[in-house]
Design a protein around this motif. Structure first.
Motif, PDB file in Angstrom:
ATOM      1  N   TRP A 105     -49.001  52.892   3.939  1.00  0.00           N
ATOM      2  CA  TRP A 105     -47.738  52.850   3.204  1.00  0.00           C
ATOM      3  C   TRP A 105     -47.203  51.432   3.236  1.00  0.00           C
ATOM      4  CZ3 TRP A 105     -45.229  56.488   0.327  1.00  0.00           C
ATOM      5  CH2 TRP A 105     -45.691  57.794   0.411  1.00  0.00           C
ATOM      6  N   SER A 113     -43.927  48.863   1.984  1.00  0.00           N
ATOM      7  CA  SER A 113     -42.522  48.856   1.595  1.00  0.00           C
ATOM      8  C   SER A 113     -42.000  47.440   1.742  1.00  0.00           C
ATOM      9  CB  SER A 113     -41.703  49.820   2.460  1.00  0.00           C
ATOM     10  OG  SER A 113     -40.337  49.783   2.107  1.00  0.00           O
ATOM     11  N   THR A 138     -44.700  44.731  -6.174  1.00  0.00           N
ATOM     12  CA  THR A 138     -45.327  45.266  -7.378  1.00  0.00           C
ATOM     13  C   THR A 138     -46.658  45.931  -7.027  1.00  0.00           C
ATOM     14  OG1 THR A 138     -46.445  43.165  -7.826  1.00  0.00           O
ATOM     15  CG2 THR A 138     -44.237  43.478  -8.769  1.00  0.00           C
ATOM     16  N   ASN A 139     -47.189  46.676  -8.000  1.00  0.00           N
ATOM     17  CA  ASN A 139     -48.472  47.337  -7.791  1.00  0.00           C
ATOM     18  C   ASN A 139     -49.607  46.328  -7.623  1.00  0.00           C
ATOM     19  OD1 ASN A 139     -47.440  49.967  -7.908  1.00  0.00           O
ATOM     20  ND2 ASN A 139     -47.594  50.028 -10.149  1.00  0.00           N
ATOM     21  N   VAL A 186     -49.408  45.128  -4.109  1.00  0.00           N
ATOM     22  CA  VAL A 186     -49.861  46.173  -3.185  1.00  0.00           C
ATOM     23  C   VAL A 186     -51.383  46.263  -3.182  1.00  0.00           C
ATOM     24  CG1 VAL A 186     -49.852  48.663  -2.773  1.00  0.00           C
ATOM     25  CG2 VAL A 186     -47.725  47.488  -3.309  1.00  0.00           C
ATOM     26  N   ALA A 246     -53.669  56.225  -5.532  1.00  0.00           N
ATOM     27  CA  ALA A 246     -52.271  56.223  -5.098  1.00  0.00           C
ATOM     28  C   ALA A 246     -51.739  57.647  -5.172  1.00  0.00           C
ATOM     29  CB  ALA A 246     -51.428  55.282  -5.963  1.00  0.00           C
ATOM     30  N   ARG A 262     -49.548  60.982  -5.179  1.00  0.00           N
ATOM     31  CA  ARG A 262     -48.176  61.196  -5.623  1.00  0.00           C
ATOM     32  C   ARG A 262     -47.424  62.205  -4.758  1.00  0.00           C
ATOM     33  NH1 ARG A 262     -46.829  60.062 -10.986  1.00  0.00           N
ATOM     34  NH2 ARG A 262     -47.782  58.099 -11.616  1.00  0.00           N
ATOM     35  N   GLN A 314     -38.548  50.262  -2.260  1.00  0.00           N
ATOM     36  CA  GLN A 314     -39.625  50.931  -2.961  1.00  0.00           C
ATOM     37  C   GLN A 314     -40.824  51.126  -2.027  1.00  0.00           C
ATOM     38  OE1 GLN A 314     -40.986  48.803  -6.363  1.00  0.00           O
ATOM     39  NE2 GLN A 314     -42.427  50.400  -7.016  1.00  0.00           N
ATOM     40  N   ARG A 315     -41.419  52.302  -2.098  1.00  0.00           N
ATOM     41  CA  ARG A 315     -42.548  52.627  -1.243  1.00  0.00           C
ATOM     42  C   ARG A 315     -43.786  52.847  -2.101  1.00  0.00           C
ATOM     43  NH1 ARG A 315     -40.244  57.725   1.914  1.00  0.00           N
ATOM     44  NH2 ARG A 315     -40.059  58.326  -0.275  1.00  0.00           N
ATOM     45  N   SER A 316     -44.924  52.390  -1.591  1.00  0.00           N
ATOM     46  CA  SER A 316     -46.201  52.556  -2.269  1.00  0.00           C
ATOM     47  C   SER A 316     -47.242  52.958  -1.237  1.00  0.00           C
ATOM     48  CB  SER A 316     -46.633  51.257  -2.975  1.00  0.00           C
ATOM     49  OG  SER A 316     -45.673  50.852  -3.926  1.00  0.00           O
ATOM     50  N   ARG A 366     -51.579  53.818  -0.631  1.00  0.00           N
ATOM     51  CA  ARG A 366     -52.962  53.692  -1.086  1.00  0.00           C
ATOM     52  C   ARG A 366     -53.853  54.501  -0.149  1.00  0.00           C
ATOM     53  NH1 ARG A 366     -50.467  52.173  -4.656  1.00  0.00           N
ATOM     54  NH2 ARG A 366     -50.703  50.305  -5.965  1.00  0.00           N
TER      55      ARG A 366
END
Length: 658
Positions: free
Chosen positions: A145, A147, A152-153, A156, A185, A187, A200-202, A204
């Motif tokens: 994760w 943050s 941006t993607n 990341v 990624a 969901r 914002q959290r992303s 992978r």
């Protein structure tokens, strides 16, 4: 069951250093509060000092060992090593004591808030073993994760690739093969376990089902521990006994916990796990008695000097009730979780090794000799949810992926399934179906289950995998079969692995649900970091994650032996043609008259005799001529040796006549 032996000097020095360090930590705060002295402000209350200078109280290390007898003559041993560091501000990450330096540098360089890495060999059997404490899939698995501000993607993805390369070197694993072709990624299925700020959290996720776990992964994994493998529970993890198990998994989890939604007051938590399953039938024992010495090849030589707690938990009920423990545990804990009771015996290593002197600590599980072994074997409780996965169809052009989920509970459960299909397998979304059947029926009927959630990201050849997440409600005592049709692509000849006929892997699917009861559930709560935090941790529902089997598909594979045969044949032809051509091109051809041998045998003998005499006369004449030249000052005269021999003339005449 202990044996006395002299205590090594290094361990005695370690004990003295630990005592000195604890003494200084107790004295320094008192010195700082005296008038006329300078130092950090004193702490107030029971919370740690987050703003003061780093000390021993800022980093805490715990080691735990859980032993659970399983059904089918198997034993599960679970090691957990936890390091928590309340570093306060982010600049303090440069000053580490117990936390590995690579973890601190990773948190400094990347916007990572949570990281999970698993290296597993084998398959966990849910039907007979229940649920593991930490879930893992076969091969290598990794998710993280991210943050941060304005993340941006593209950024990341860049950090994700660099993070995989870093831990590929740290753990000596093939994580450097993690890239955009096998990363997704998620969901809905994965949820963070940290407390992030309002950013914002992303996430992978990637898996490498082909990865094989061996000794070169265990050694660097143990080097991340504060005591390494020299002392403590890690001394039991030797490669000869770890990799001889039916199932072994190495895990690493890093998460950053921040209070008050601020990154200036955070805790970094590092958890290293080792989950092993032994088959007692391999020990060739008549009554399946076992001990720590039998499982790991040696007894426990003590605890890690840097560990704040060092405990062994042994399950005494269910499959463990047929054993008697020697020695008896010093404490017994009863845990009721979701209506399910588990009894553990606790051994505190600080109490066992408080007396001076070095010894090996051992625990033995003994069964009654007069009891029948078959009567002691208890049928395991069937878990509420089980999953399986397999391939349908034949041939190397197309097929069908089937995932089966079974709800053994009497109530309906929400099910969430995540599929990661590699780019060389093309999936058709319009063929996705969910059929159901009662458990008493053998075949699936045409009764469909509706989708409650559907997310699909199509793949792209040689660039992106296909990502599928579906959610539905599975009624009680019912099984669901999820199928989707796929096509197998033809790869380029450089894209095949060295063992092309072995097949290509499709990673395991992840299945998540929420259980209303805690039967066979042993996972730690999200807010806990020690195994004892799972005791009496009752809540309305329990999040359960499972993995299916990985699949091997046989793609259209060319005959790689044909080029080998062509190369061998071409090289043979070239080698056979090269010799004569080279001889003709490099040698000089001289045409000469061939002397024929005399036809008469008598003449042949006479010719050899006279020729030998002629050679002798010629040699004598040559010596005389040389002597005459030496006396006459170099004057030369024609001798009889220069005259043609009569016999030679006769031979030439005969050759001309022939």
């Amino acid at each position: 069951m202990s044996q006395q032996r002299p205590r090594p000097l290094c361990q005695r020095l370690g004990s003295l250093l630990m005592a000195l360090q604890m003494f200084l930590l107790a004295v320094l705060p008192a010195i700082a509060t005296t008038p006329g002295t300078t130092g950090a402000p004193p702490t107030t209350g029971g919370s740690p000092n987050f703003s003061g200078p780093l000390g021993r109280s800022d980093e805490r290390f715990h080691e735990e060992l859980v032993v659970r007898p399983l059904a089918g003559d198997h034993v599960n041993t679970y090691f957990q090593f936890t390091t928590r560091w309340h570093f306060g501000q982010k600049d303090n990450l440069y000053h580490t004591q117990l936390t590995p330096r690579v973890i601190a540098e990773m948190l400094q360089q990347f916007d990572v808030k949570e990281l999970h890495i698993g290296l597993t060999q084998g398959l966990w059997r849910y039907e007979t073993w229940g649920y593991p404490i930490v879930e893992a899939t076969s091969g290598a698995e990794m998710w993280a994760w991210f943050s941060g501000d304005n993340l941006t993607n593209t950024e990341v993805d860049r950090q994700w690739g660099q993070l995989a390369n870093v831990f590929s070197g740290v753990l000596c694993a093939s994580l450097n093969f993690v890239d955009k072709t096998n990363s997704i990624a998620p969901r809905h299925l994965l949820r963070p376990q940290f407390m992030p700020a309002n950013r914002q959290r992303s996430v992978r996720y990637a898996s490498l089902p082909r990865e094989i776990v061996c000794t070169e992964n265990l050694t660097p994994w143990k080097k991340l521990l504060p005591c390494g493998s020299a002392s403590g529970f890690a001394s039991l993890l030797n490669s000869g006994h770890v990799h001889n198990t039916k199932y072994h998994s190495l895990g690493l989890k890093v998460r950053m916990l921040c209070e008050d939604q601020s990154e200036d007051n955070c805790i970094v938590e590092l958890t290293q796990t080792a989950n092993l399953v032994y088959d007692l039938r391999l020990f060739e024992l008549s009554n399946n008695d076992f001990s720590l010495r039998r499982l790991f090849g040696m007894g426990l030589n003590g605890f890690c000097e840097l560990a704040e707690s060092s405990k062994i938990y042994v399950q005494k009920n269910e499959q463990g009730q047929r054993y008697s423990l020697v020695p008896q545990p010093t404490q017994e804990v009863k845990s009721i979780r979701g209506g399910h009771q588990v009894v553990y015996g606790v051994y505190d290593m600080h109490e066992q090794f408080k007396d001076p002197g070095e010894r090996l600590f051992n625990i033995a599980w003994l069964t009654a000799k007069n009891e029948n072994r078959r009567r002691n074997l208890m049928n395991p409780n069937l878990p509420p949810v089980t999953v399986h996965r397999y391939l349908l169809g034949n041939g190397q052009e197309r097929g069908r992926i089937a995932t089966e989920v079974t709800n053994n509970h009497y109530e309906a459960l929400p099910i969430l399934v995540q599929e990661l299909v590699p780019w060389y397998v093309h999936a058709y979304l319009h063929t996705l179906k969910i059929r159901r059947k009662p458990q008493r029926v053998n075949e699936y009927t045409r009764r469909w289950l509706p989708f409650k959630l559907l997310h699909y990201t199509p793949g792209k050849q040689r660039e992106l995998p296909s990502h599928l997440e579906i959610g539905f409600t599975l009624p009680g005592q019912t099984s669901a079969l999820i199928t989707i049709d796929v096509d197998y692509l033809l790869l380029k000849w450089l894209e095949y692995p060295p063992d092309a006929n072995h097949g290509h892997y499709i990673g395991a699917a992840m299945v998540s649900t929420q259980l209303p009861m805690g039967r066979n559930y042993t996972a730690l709560p999200p807010e806990g970091h020690l195994f004892e935090h799972s005791f009496n941790a009752t809540r309305p529902n329990y999040v359960l994650s499972l993995h299916t089997e990985a699949l091997i598909v046989s793609l259209p594979t060319p005959d790689f032996s044909m080029p080998y045969n062509v190369i061998c044949l071409a090289c043979t032809v070239v080698a056979l043609a090269f010799g004569p051509i080279h001889s003709v091109a490099t040698k000089v051809i001289v045409v000469g008259r061939q002397a024929s041998a005399p036809k008469n045998f008598v003449r042949k003998i006479l010719g050899k005799i006279f020729r030998r005499n002629t050679v002798q006369v010629a040699s004598v004449a040559a010596q005389g001529e040389a002597l005459h030249e030496g006396e006459g000052g170099g004057r030369t005269e024609r001798t009889s040796a220069d005259q043609p021999i009569l016999e030679d003339l006769h031979e030439e005449e005969e050759q001309e006549q022939d």
